[in-house]
Design a protein around this motif. Structure first.
Motif, PDB file in Angstrom:
ATOM      1  N   ALA A 127       9.018   3.628   2.021  1.00  0.00           N
ATOM      2  CA  ALA A 127       7.899   2.727   2.306  1.00  0.00           C
ATOM      3  C   ALA A 127       8.232   1.818   3.494  1.00  0.00           C
ATOM      4  O   ALA A 127       7.366   1.551   4.334  1.00  0.00           O
ATOM      5  CB  ALA A 127       7.555   1.891   1.069  1.00  0.00           C
TER       6      ALA A 127
ATOM      7  N   ALA B 199       3.212   1.677  -3.233  1.00  0.00           N
ATOM      8  CA  ALA B 199       2.460   2.143  -4.406  1.00  0.00           C
ATOM      9  C   ALA B 199       2.231   3.650  -4.355  1.00  0.00           C
ATOM     10  O   ALA B 199       2.085   4.290  -5.403  1.00  0.00           O
ATOM     11  CB  ALA B 199       1.119   1.414  -4.482  1.00  0.00           C
ATOM     12  N   ARG B 200       2.204   4.226  -3.183  1.00  0.00           N
ATOM     13  CA  ARG B 200       1.927   5.649  -3.055  1.00  0.00           C
ATOM     14  C   ARG B 200       3.173   6.518  -2.991  1.00  0.00           C
ATOM     15  O   ARG B 200       3.129   7.672  -3.403  1.00  0.00           O
ATOM     16  CB  ARG B 200       1.050   5.890  -1.833  1.00  0.00           C
ATOM     17  N   VAL B 201       4.277   5.984  -2.472  1.00  0.00           N
ATOM     18  CA  VAL B 201       5.486   6.805  -2.368  1.00  0.00           C
ATOM     19  C   VAL B 201       6.522   6.471  -3.425  1.00  0.00           C
ATOM     20  O   VAL B 201       7.373   7.298  -3.731  1.00  0.00           O
ATOM     21  CB  VAL B 201       6.120   6.742  -0.958  1.00  0.00           C
ATOM     22  N   GLY B 202       6.496   5.242  -3.959  1.00  0.00           N
ATOM     23  CA  GLY B 202       7.433   4.856  -5.013  1.00  0.00           C
ATOM     24  C   GLY B 202       8.882   4.780  -4.582  1.00  0.00           C
ATOM     25  O   GLY B 202       9.775   4.712  -5.425  1.00  0.00           O
TER      26      GLY B 202
ATOM     27  N   LEU C 159       1.276   8.060   6.234  1.00  0.00           N
ATOM     28  CA  LEU C 159       1.596   8.658   4.944  1.00  0.00           C
ATOM     29  C   LEU C 159       1.181  10.132   4.918  1.00  0.00           C
ATOM     30  O   LEU C 159       1.944  10.991   4.460  1.00  0.00           O
ATOM     31  CB  LEU C 159       0.912   7.879   3.820  1.00  0.00           C
ATOM     32  N   ALA C 160       0.017  10.437   5.437  1.00  0.00           N
ATOM     33  CA  ALA C 160      -0.429  11.829   5.501  1.00  0.00           C
ATOM     34  C   ALA C 160       0.510  12.656   6.382  1.00  0.00           C
ATOM     35  O   ALA C 160       0.863  13.794   6.039  1.00  0.00           O
ATOM     36  CB  ALA C 160      -1.862  11.908   6.018  1.00  0.00           C
TER      37      ALA C 160
ATOM     38  N   ARG D  20      -2.216   4.842   6.228  1.00  0.00           N
ATOM     39  CA  ARG D  20      -2.748   6.028   5.537  1.00  0.00           C
ATOM     40  C   ARG D  20      -2.440   7.283   6.361  1.00  0.00           C
ATOM     41  O   ARG D  20      -2.018   8.310   5.817  1.00  0.00           O
ATOM     42  CB  ARG D  20      -4.245   5.868   5.324  1.00  0.00           C
TER      43      ARG D  20
ATOM     44  N   TYR E  45       0.843  -1.202   0.000  1.00  0.00           N
ATOM     45  CA  TYR E  45       0.000   0.000   0.000  1.00  0.00           C
ATOM     46  C   TYR E  45       0.880   1.256   0.000  1.00  0.00           C
ATOM     47  O   TYR E  45       0.681   2.171  -0.797  1.00  0.00           O
ATOM     48  CB  TYR E  45      -0.913  -0.009   1.230  1.00  0.00           C
ATOM     49  N   LEU E  46       1.854   1.284   0.888  1.00  0.00           N
ATOM     50  CA  LEU E  46       2.720   2.460   1.010  1.00  0.00           C
ATOM     51  C   LEU E  46       3.648   2.612  -0.188  1.00  0.00           C
ATOM     52  O   LEU E  46       3.837   3.716  -0.700  1.00  0.00           O
ATOM     53  CB  LEU E  46       3.506   2.392   2.315  1.00  0.00           C
TER      54      LEU E  46
ATOM     55  N   TRP F  48       3.585  13.392   4.363  1.00  0.00           N
ATOM     56  CA  TRP F  48       3.367  14.466   3.383  1.00  0.00           C
ATOM     57  C   TRP F  48       3.305  15.834   4.063  1.00  0.00           C
ATOM     58  O   TRP F  48       3.825  16.818   3.546  1.00  0.00           O
ATOM     59  CB  TRP F  48       2.107  14.210   2.584  1.00  0.00           C
TER      60      TRP F  48
END
Length: 169
Positions: A28, A20-23, A63-64, A60, A17-18, A67
C-alpha cells in the motif's frame, strides 16, 4: 490548493483506500508513492487540478496496474514451469516435471544464485531469445546457452520434491 497541502490532506485517505484493498502495508505504501509521483508529474505539466478525489482515482488505476502486473507475472511463472517441464522439445523429460507448480517455480527461482536467476528470468519470464539474454548479461551466445543449461539444472535441483540421483520419481 498547493500540492503539499493536498498531499497532507489526501495521504491518509489514499493510503487507507489502497491498504483496505491490498491488505499489505508495504505494498500500500508503494502504491501510494506511485500515486503521488503521478500527481507531481501531472501538476508539473499543469494538466489537472490535483484533489483528493482525483488522487483516489489515480490510486485506483495504480492498483489495477498492480493487479495486471501480478497476473502477467503469474502467467510468466506458469510459462516458466511449463517450459522447464517440457524442455525445448515439447515432451516431458522427467515425470516430476509434468507437475511443476507455478508458485513453487517462483519460489525456487528466488533461491537460485543471481546469475542463474537472471538468465532464467530473461529467457523464460521475459521471453527474450538467447541472443538478447546474452547481450543483457554481457556474455557470448554460447556462454549464455551453457549458463542456461546450468541454470535449468540448478532449478531442477532446488525444486521441492525433486527426485534424488538413483531414485525414481
Amino acid at each position: 490548493m498547493a500540492l503539499l497541502e493536498v498531499y497532507d490532506q489526501a495521504l491518509p485517505r489514499v493510503y487507507g483506500y489502497l491498504l483496505a484493498r491490498v491488505g499489505d502495508p508495504p505494498l500500500a505504501e508503494d502504491l501510494t508513492a506511485e500515486t503521488f509521483l503521478a500527481a507531481v508529474t501531472a501538476a508539473r505539466r499543469d494538466q489537472v487540478s490535483v484533489s483528493t478525489p482525483w488522487l483516489i482515482g489515480v490510486a485506483r488505476h495504480k492498483l489495477a496496474d498492480h493487479w495486471r502486473r501480478l497476473a502477467r507475472d503469474r502467467d510468466r511463472a506458469e510459462d516458466l514451469a511449463a517450459d522447464l517441464a517440457t524442455g525445448s522439445t515439447g515432451a516431458a523429460e522427467d515425470p516430476w516435471e509434468v507437475c511443476l507448480d507455478a508458485l513453487l517455480a517462483r519460489d525456487t527461482l528466488a533461491r537460485l544464485g543471481p546469475h542463474h536467476r537472471a538468465a532464467l528470468t530473461l529467457r523464460y519470464l521475459d521471453g527474450l531469445p538467447v541472443a538478447e539474454v546474452a547481450e543483457h548479461l554481457g556474455r557470448t551466445v554460447h556462454a549464455t546457452e551453457a549458463l542456461l543449461v546450468r541454470a535449468r539444472a540448478a532449478f531442477r535441483r532446488h525444486y521441492p520434491g525433486e527426485p534424488q540421483e538413483g531414485r525414481r520419481p
